[in-house]
Design an enzyme around this catalytic site. Structure first.
Site, PDB file in Angstrom:
ATOM      1  N   ASP A 174      -5.337  -5.333  -6.136  1.00  0.00           N
ATOM      2  CA  ASP A 174      -5.197  -3.936  -5.723  1.00  0.00           C
ATOM      3  C   ASP A 174      -3.792  -3.407  -6.010  1.00  0.00           C
ATOM      4  OD1 ASP A 174      -6.805  -5.709  -4.128  1.00  0.00           O
ATOM      5  OD2 ASP A 174      -7.273  -4.092  -2.741  1.00  0.00           O
ATOM      6  N   ASP A 215       0.799  -1.231   0.000  1.00  0.00           N
ATOM      7  CA  ASP A 215       0.000   0.000   0.000  1.00  0.00           C
ATOM      8  C   ASP A 215       0.828   1.275   0.000  1.00  0.00           C
ATOM      9  OD1 ASP A 215      -2.596  -1.196   0.012  1.00  0.00           O
ATOM     10  OD2 ASP A 215      -2.218  -1.793   2.083  1.00  0.00           O
TER      11      ASP A 215
END
Length: 405
Positions: free
Chosen positions: A179, A120
């Site tokens: 993602d 992330d």
């Protein structure tokens, strides 16, 4: 004086008299995207006034409450709020908003210089420092982004050929999630802006592995691919945040649409473009009429299942990106029109929060299987909604028409 049919179809917000005497009238015509942006700026400023610290970040709003629940810098969502502030500054040029964006962005610096916990880093750093650097050219931001790219690259396993997305999930020896496609942009950017050229190779390889293993024959995507970290062999696909492993989790599909479009833009690899198109067409085919998907297309509770506005916002951005990349004029127009349809749906009273709370959008779904953030405002929905509105606003310009009596 007669107005054109085109003008009549637009929204008239203000009339400004300019020039010598009253011979000329310049009518300021605001597009629908500008109207919604104006409303959004008011909401963002209200939320900003309610926040008391710049080292905690909005994440979601509990049903019935008005204010954002906050998270720390290590949360995967920390970069979205400063990103929203940078988008607000981009649209308004407001110095106070810029100062706030700088303060929230500065708090994220630590991510670039500490051990990588997960993939992330791209969301955290590119959405904050990336937008800040794009708008200001601040060289200090560039240095931090380059450091963040190097930190993200430490999670790369050359045997598998992809980034280890979630090292904390030890039940999967090496995992790669869809993602993660969105975080490759940081690596591509760094490789062409003074970083190690190997960052490009890492991003390229990761996209290949994702394409070859997470994209299913039915043109939907697994959320997660599990790999043997010693041999690189693909073990199985899992849809971790979806209804079932073989179901179509809405937000995951949109991460793939947008992520593979960016991968094509950065590499010129036509198989990445074809993958983005394939995921897009499957997504469009299965959408409900209003263009906002249920959280998972295969939830048996449909039509009583919760929607995911965040997926619609990501899809709008992805399709606007894809429209710039495809060569076929019909596809270009189709994807722009579909993106506009999603933005229009999200801009309706069904999804805008209005006076309900300090978010922009209602009805997003975070992690349904764990019962987290279901049918709530979530910060990344607002981030991609702002991005989509700004992209559309730039397409719709010029928005001023001078008329003579």
């Amino acid at each position: 004086m007669k107005l054109s049919k085109h003008l009549l179809s637009c929204s008239l917000i203000s009339i400004l008299l300019l020039g010598c005497g009253a011979e000329k009238k310049e009518i300021t015509v605001k597009t629908n995207s500008e109207i919604v942006l104006d409303q959004s700026v008011i909401k963002i400023n209200e939320a900003l006034k309610a926040l008391k610290t710049t080292d905690s970040f909005p994440r979601h709003i509990v049903k019935g409450e008005k204010d954002w629940k906050l998270v720390g810098v290590r949360d995967w969502c920390s970069g979205f709020w400063p990103g929203i502030l940078w988008y607000t500054y981009e649209y308004t040029g407001n110095a106070e908003v810029k100062a706030a964006a700088e303060k929230y962005t500065a708090s994220i610096k630590t991510i670039a210089y500490t051990e990588a916990e997960d993939h992330d880093i791209g969301f955290q750093v590119y959405c904050s420092f990336g937008n800040g650097y794009r708008l200001t050219g601040n060289e200090a931001y560039k240095d931090i982004m380059l450091a963040a790219a190097d930190t993200l690259a430490t999670l790369y396993n050359p045997i598998v050929g992809s980034i280890h997305s979630w090292p904390s999930k030890q039940e999967y020896p090496h995992n790669t999630i869809v993602d993660n496609m969105m975080n490759l942009e940081l690596l591509f950017w760094a490789a062409k802006n003074g970083g190690n050229k190997k960052l490009y190779d890492i991003a390229l390889s990761h996209a290949e592995v994702t394409m070859n293993n997470l994209v299913r024959p039915d043109s939907a995507v697994y959320h997660l691919g599990s790999f043997d970290d010693k041999t690189g062999q693909f073990i199985r696909g899992v849809t971790h945040q979806g209804y079932a492993d073989e179901s179509m989790w809405a937000r995951g599909q949109t991460w793939g649409i947008y992520g593979f479009a960016v991968a094509y833009r950065e590499t010129g690899r036509t198989d990445f473009l074809e993958t983005s198109i394939k995921l897009t067409e499957h997504y469009l085919k299965r959408l409900p009429k209003d263009g906002v998907p249920y959280w998972d297309f295969d939830d048996p509770a449909i039509p009583n299942a919760p929607r995911d506005a965040s997926a619609a916002a990501v899809a709008a951005c992805g399709l606007l990106e894809l429209a710039e990349l495809v060569k076929d004029n019909k596809l270009q127009d189709k994807y722009r029109q579909e993106a506009k349809r999603f933005i229009t749906a999200l801009s309706s009273k069904n999804y805008l929060s209005g006076d309900a709370n300090n978010a922009l959008l209602l009805h997003s779904t975070g992690h349904h299987p764990k019962g987290k953030e279901i049918d709530e405002p979530i910060i990344y929905a607002d981030y991609y909604f702002m991005e989509a509105l700004l992209r559309l606003e730039k397409l719709e310009k010029p928005n001023h028409l001078a008329l003579t009596k």
